[in-house]
Design a protein around this motif. Structure first.
Motif, short mmCIF file in Angstrom:
data_model
loop_
_atom_site.label_atom_id
_atom_site.label_comp_id
_atom_site.label_asym_id
_atom_site.label_seq_id
_atom_site.Cartn_x
_atom_site.Cartn_y
_atom_site.Cartn_z
N LYS A 234 -13.36 14.50 71.87
CA LYS A 234 -12.44 15.30 73.04
C LYS A 234 -11.14 14.82 72.94
CE LYS A 234 -14.99 18.00 75.66
NZ LYS A 234 -14.69 18.65 76.85
N SER A 235 -10.18 14.96 72.06
CA SER A 235 -8.97 14.21 71.80
C SER A 235 -8.20 15.30 72.44
CB SER A 235 -8.49 14.35 70.44
OG SER A 235 -7.29 14.66 70.27
N SER A 236 -6.79 14.71 73.12
CA SER A 236 -5.74 15.58 73.87
C SER A 236 -5.07 16.08 73.11
CB SER A 236 -4.94 14.45 74.85
OG SER A 236 -4.45 13.78 73.77
N GLY A 237 -5.38 16.03 71.71
CA GLY A 237 -4.38 16.80 70.68
C GLY A 237 -3.54 15.91 69.87
N LEU A 238 -3.53 14.59 70.43
CA LEU A 238 -2.55 13.77 69.74
C LEU A 238 -3.51 12.52 69.15
CD1 LEU A 238 0.64 13.20 68.90
CD2 LEU A 238 0.42 11.75 70.85
N GLY A 239 -3.80 12.50 67.81
CA GLY A 239 -4.57 11.79 67.41
C GLY A 239 -6.10 11.92 67.76
N ILE A 240 -6.79 10.90 67.88
CA ILE A 240 -8.10 10.88 68.70
C ILE A 240 -8.22 10.29 70.20
CG2 ILE A 240 -9.46 10.88 66.70
CD1 ILE A 240 -9.84 7.95 66.90
N THR A 241 -6.88 9.97 70.68
CA THR A 241 -6.99 9.55 71.97
C THR A 241 -7.31 10.51 73.20
OG1 THR A 241 -5.31 7.91 70.94
CG2 THR A 241 -5.45 8.14 73.53
N MET A 242 -7.97 10.11 73.95
CA MET A 242 -8.11 11.16 75.21
C MET A 242 -7.54 10.44 76.26
SD MET A 242 -11.32 11.30 77.64
CE MET A 242 -12.69 11.92 76.75
N GLN A 243 -6.87 11.30 77.04
CA GLN A 243 -5.84 10.79 78.19
C GLN A 243 -6.40 10.46 79.49
OE1 GLN A 243 -2.62 9.96 77.26
NE2 GLN A 243 -3.18 10.76 75.22
N TYR A 244 -7.42 9.17 79.49
CA TYR A 244 -8.00 9.04 80.65
C TYR A 244 -6.89 8.26 81.74
CZ TYR A 244 -11.55 6.55 83.59
OH TYR A 244 -12.24 6.31 84.82
N TYR B 269 0.69 11.83 60.19
CA TYR B 269 0.96 13.10 59.62
C TYR B 269 -0.20 14.06 60.35
CZ TYR B 269 1.59 17.24 57.03
OH TYR B 269 2.03 18.71 56.60
N GLN B 270 -1.08 13.53 60.12
CA GLN B 270 -2.39 14.63 60.64
C GLN B 270 -2.30 14.82 61.98
OE1 GLN B 270 -5.69 12.88 58.52
NE2 GLN B 270 -5.88 14.57 56.82
N SER B 271 -2.22 13.39 62.76
CA SER B 271 -2.51 13.58 64.10
C SER B 271 -1.31 14.26 64.96
CB SER B 271 -2.36 12.29 64.72
OG SER B 271 -0.83 11.75 64.59
N VAL B 272 -0.14 14.20 64.09
CA VAL B 272 0.95 15.33 64.70
C VAL B 272 0.46 16.65 64.76
CG1 VAL B 272 3.29 15.95 64.41
CG2 VAL B 272 2.70 13.61 64.38
N PHE B 273 -0.13 16.92 63.70
CA PHE B 273 -0.44 18.58 63.64
C PHE B 273 -1.95 18.65 64.15
CE2 PHE B 273 2.91 17.81 60.75
CZ PHE B 273 3.72 18.94 60.91
N GLY B 274 -2.41 17.76 64.62
CA GLY B 274 -3.99 18.27 65.29
C GLY B 274 -4.98 18.06 64.41
N LYS B 275 -4.84 17.35 63.40
CA LYS B 275 -6.09 17.59 62.45
C LYS B 275 -6.54 16.10 62.11
CE LYS B 275 -3.93 21.16 59.57
NZ LYS B 275 -3.05 21.31 58.40
N SER B 276 -6.69 15.07 63.00
CA SER B 276 -7.20 14.11 63.04
C SER B 276 -8.80 14.00 62.99
CB SER B 276 -7.01 13.23 64.15
OG SER B 276 -5.53 12.59 64.36
N ARG B 277 -9.40 13.28 61.98
CA ARG B 277 -10.54 13.12 61.76
C ARG B 277 -11.48 12.90 63.01
NH1 ARG B 277 -13.04 9.61 57.17
NH2 ARG B 277 -10.78 9.39 56.55
N GLY B 278 -12.58 13.71 63.38
CA GLY B 278 -13.37 13.30 64.60
C GLY B 278 -12.74 13.52 65.84
N ALA B 279 -11.35 14.40 66.02
CA ALA B 279 -10.84 14.62 67.10
C ALA B 279 -11.53 15.17 68.37
CB ALA B 279 -9.52 15.28 67.02
N ASP B 280 -12.39 16.48 67.67
CA ASP B 280 -13.03 17.21 68.36
C ASP B 280 -14.33 16.76 69.30
OD1 ASP B 280 -11.46 19.43 68.09
OD2 ASP B 280 -12.86 20.31 66.42
N GLY B 281 -15.11 16.00 68.42
CA GLY B 281 -15.87 15.21 69.13
C GLY B 281 -15.68 14.18 70.00
#
Ligand code: SF4
Ligand code: SF4
Ligand code: SF4
Ligand code: SF4
Ligand code: FES
Lengths: 189, 581
Positions: free
Chosen positions: A49-59, A35-47
């Motif tokens: 550099k999440s792409s917005g979905l969860g904490i995954t960076m789109q390498y 639920y949180q990932s869909v709304f961009g509220k995953s914990r540690g996502a900023d640090g």
């Protein structure tokens, strides 16, 4: 003598034995994160550099390059100085220290008449086999001329073994110019 | 009873004196050394290292580098009328001097004390190192001596680690061309004068000297001369620093990558002891190795650089058989069988063998076995006579003439009869081993016009290989093991520094396999040691010999009465006390 303690299995209650409650609890946690990932509220996502979905960076579309610390150890490369002089004098210390023997140097003489003839020596060929390199940084550590540095390039790929061998030209291309180092070969030398 | 009393009363000094020795106290232990020994040599006997630069046992000792400073002590002089006092151990008490002395030019005396450690010695060494390094350039990364430089070593061991010198260093000529084979860097020179003394005393061509004064002192070559003596490159080995470096080896490879193999020079009958320095499949340099019975510590430049000949593109790397006038590469089994089949077509008297005094004893012996297997009696070797240089190079340019004589007998004269036989058709098959019959033996293509079969083994694609029906590639001096007997009658060992080029094989194996192909009977010779054993059983002079007995310094096999002029001079100088020797 070591003391031996005998452990007994814990006794389970009836509800523990069913374990359905445990499964249910786990599912709740998963759903909360979904639920949180869909709304961009995953914990540690900023640090991270999440792409917005969860904490995954789109390498590799997104990269972490700006975050690389100064001491990051990427591909080893040769550098030139302010006056575009090859800093490397082919002393072969890095070739000696390199644990996986990734470096191969053919030393050469600087011909008379060259601007830097007084340095006398520079590499004729300098190869680092990036299939072998373990990015340990010992070459940088050992270099008496501050000529070899591990840069931030980490994405070293190739479609053949030969392509994975960086020759002198390639190494200078990666390394570029490095200023502000000790200028041992100054006019006093 | 009284007898015993006198013996117990005999002082250590009298005991030693009776044997021509003196007692010296070195770092806490009393040892006995011959009278007249240099202090530095006494310390060497006591296994105490004294760092030094200018001292070299084969040269005079000017004592000018001051690196060998040690503390010395002697018993105090007794007051007039007083008798020396001896302690319980029979020695006088040592009074230590407050100032250091050089160990290289002073000789030991009875009851002398030497300290190679301690505050005074360490402080002085540190001081000397600091002076030596004041104007020294920071050249180690581009200096060929790095890795075998005494200045580096002693500065790590005895230096202070950091420079206090803030002034500008003195500039001196760098990269100076002082001779065709030697380069000079004056900034690196520490003025030990070893090179100057060597050129004067051993090479007898005093072209080097010092000019200028003080910190500006510079090693220079005489203005009208070059350092072009054929012994000039020995100064490179002698130079404790990177001031004199080899042009040939310049910037080729760092020494710490090189593997050293103890071997001998094969360019003349002297057989100078050498070290072959290799990395991978390449020889980088050859340097002399000390052997006081053969070459002292030197070798001629021409022989030192001769290794380049075996590293060319013209090496034979595969066995070849001539088909329709073209050489085709084949494998060893096919080649050996082809040789055996071809040779069986001839009568023994129609086969001649040209062997070589460049072959090792093992190869010569197997050549001899090959000849008897074939029943061939025509076996010759080629003479190579040059000019002796009055130092190390001997007139005999074959390295193993004595070995060939011992194993094959007198064979040099038979060359003409083989030539005649080839011309009149009585010799039809020729086996040439490690020789070029055109250049070395003076054969012409006309001589070979009637030959029906030529089999040759060599390392280089020479004219002989070109005319051969079957070519067998052999190993160079650095690629094989074996032994040779030099002009002095000394048996010496060659060691393998490299693998033979390509599919080439060690020559003794080639001949062994030929014999095998001819007889079809295994001969149980799998290692060179086994060949030496067979030689020892068959050739009287080699009786009791084994490969390991030869050792690194060789072993005297026969008396030849030959002398090496350089050694004779060195011994004269040593017995006159000019050098230690
Ligand atoms: S980083 Fe390590 S492994 Fe890579 S070239 Fe340098 S020394 Fe060799
Ligand atoms: S990079 Fe540095 S250590 Fe390696 S050869 Fe060049 S100067 Fe020597
Ligand atoms: S002589 Fe020795 S100390 Fe001097 S630059 Fe050469 S290697 Fe370094
Ligand atoms: S060039 Fe070398 S051998 Fe000659 S004096 Fe200088 S340091 Fe000594
Ligand atoms: S070795 Fe003694 S002064 Fe140089």
């Amino acid at each position: 003598m070591a003391k031996v303690t005998k452990l007994s299995r814990p006794t389970l209650t009836k509800s523990d034995e069913i374990y359905l409650i445990g499964i249910f609890k786990g599912t709740l946690v998963t759903l909360k994160h979904a639920y949180q990932s869909v709304f961009g509220k995953s914990r540690g996502a900023d640090g991270l550099k999440s792409s917005g979905l969860g904490i995954t960076m789109q390498y590799p579309e997104e990269k972490w390059d700006d975050e690389l610390p100064e001491y990051y150890r990427g591909a080893p490369a040769l550098v030139t100085d302010e006056q575009d002089r090859e800093r490397c004098v082919s002393c072969q210390l890095c070739e000696f220290i390199c644990p996986p023997k990734a470096i191969k140097i053919i030393p050469g003489e600087i011909p008379e008449g060259d601007t830097w003839a007084k340095v006398e020596k520079r590499p004729q060929e300098f190869e680092i086999d990036m299939i072998r390199c373990i990015y340990c940084g010992l070459c940088e550590e050992v270099c008496p001329e501050q000529a070899i540095y591990l840069r931030k390039d980490y994405s070293i790929t190739g479609t053949s073994r030969a392509e994975m061998v960086h020759n002198k030209e390639k190494l200078y291309e990666i390394g570029g110019k490095r200023v502000g180092l000790v200028n041992k070969w100054n006019e006093l030398k | 009873m009284s007898d015993q009393e006198t013996t117990t009363k005999l002082l250590p000094k009298d005991e030693a004196a009776a044997k021509g020795l003196v007692n010296v106290h070195i770092d806490g232990n009393w040892i006995q050394v011959p009278k007249g020994t240099r202090m530095i040599e006494a310390c060497k006997i006591a296994e105490k290292e004294v760092p030094h630069y200018c001292y070299h046992p084969k040269l005079t000792s000017p004592g000018n580098c001051r690196m060998c400073l040690v503390q010395m002590g002697m018993p105090p002089r007794p007051a007039p009328g007083a008798d020396p006092v001896f302690g319980d151990d029979g020695f006088q008490e040592i009074g230590w001097m407050p100032r250091p002395v050089i160990a290289c030019a002073n000789t030991v005396a009875e009851n002398m004390g030497i300290r190679t450690t301690g505050d005074l010695v360490e402080k002085t060494r540190e001081g000397v190192m600091e002076f030596l390094l004041i104007n020294h350039p920071l050249d180690c990364p581009i200096c060929d001596q790095a890795g075998e430089c005494s200045l580096q070593e002693f500065s790590v061991e005895h230096g202070r680690g950091q420079s206090r010198f803030v002034e500008d260093k003195v500039k001196k000529p760098k990269n100076v061309d002082i001779g065709p084979r030697v380069n000079l860097d004056d900034e690196r020179c520490i003025m030990c004068s070893r090179c100057i003394r060597f050129m004067d005393e051993v090479a007898e061509d005093a072209v080097l000297g010092f000019s200028e004064r003080g910190t500006h002192t510079t090693v220079t070559c005489h203005p009208d001369r070059k350092l072009d003596s054929n012994y000039g490159m020995n100064t490179i080995d002698l130079c404790p620093v990177g001031a004199l470096t080899s042009k040939d080896f310049r910037f080729q490879m760092r020494v710490w990558f090189l593997k050293e193999t103890k071997s001998i020079d094969v360019n003349c009958g002297t057989g100078c002891n050498t070290l072959i320095w290799t990395r991978g499949s390449q020889i980088y340099r050859v340097t002399p190795r000390r052997n006081d019975e053969v070459n002292s510590e030197w070798m001629p430049d021409s022989h030192r650089l001769a290794f380049h000949e075996v590293q060319g593109d013209n090496r034979l790397t595969d066995p070849m058989i001539k088909v329709d006038d073209k050489h085709e590469i084949t494998d060893w089994h096919t080649a050996n069988t082809a040789v055996a089949d071809a040779l069986k077509q001839f009568e023994p008297s129609e086969i001649a063998i040209i062997a070589s005094a460049r072959q090792t004893n093992e190869e010569l012996f197997l050549t001899h076995t090959l000849a008897s297997t074939l029943g061939a009696e025509n076996i010759a070797t080629v003479e190579r006579i040059g000019e002796a240089d009055g130092k190390l190079i001997s007139a005999d340019r074959n390295p193993n003439t004595n070995g060939a004589k011992l194993i094959l007998g007198e064979t040099t004269k038979k060359l003409d009869s083989i030539k005649a036989g080839l011309n009149d058709g009585s010799v039809k098959a020729l086996i040439v081993l490690s020789e070029d019959i055109f250049e070395a033996a003076g054969f012409s293509h006309d001589d070979l016009a009637n030959a029906e079969l030529v089999v040759s083994s060599h390392i280089i694609a020479n004219a002989t290989a070109k005319v051969s029906d079957i070519v067998l590639p052999g190993a160079s001096f650095a690629e094989k093991r074996g032994s040779m007997v030099n002009v002095l009658g000394r048996l010496q060992r060659l060691n393998q520094a490299l693998q033979p080029a390509g599919n080439a094989r060690e020559d003794w194996e080639i001949i062994r396999d030929l014999i095998l192909a001819l007889t079809g009977e295994p001969n149980d010779l799998y290692m060179i040691e086994e060949v030496v054993k067979v030689i020892a059983e068959n050739i009287p002079a080699f009786e009791g010999m084994t490969f390991s007995k030869i050792g690194e310094q060789g072993i005297k096999l026969i008396e030849t009465g030959v002398e090496i002029p350089l050694l004779t001079k060195e011994r004269e100088r040593a017995s006159a006390g000019i050098i230690v020797g």
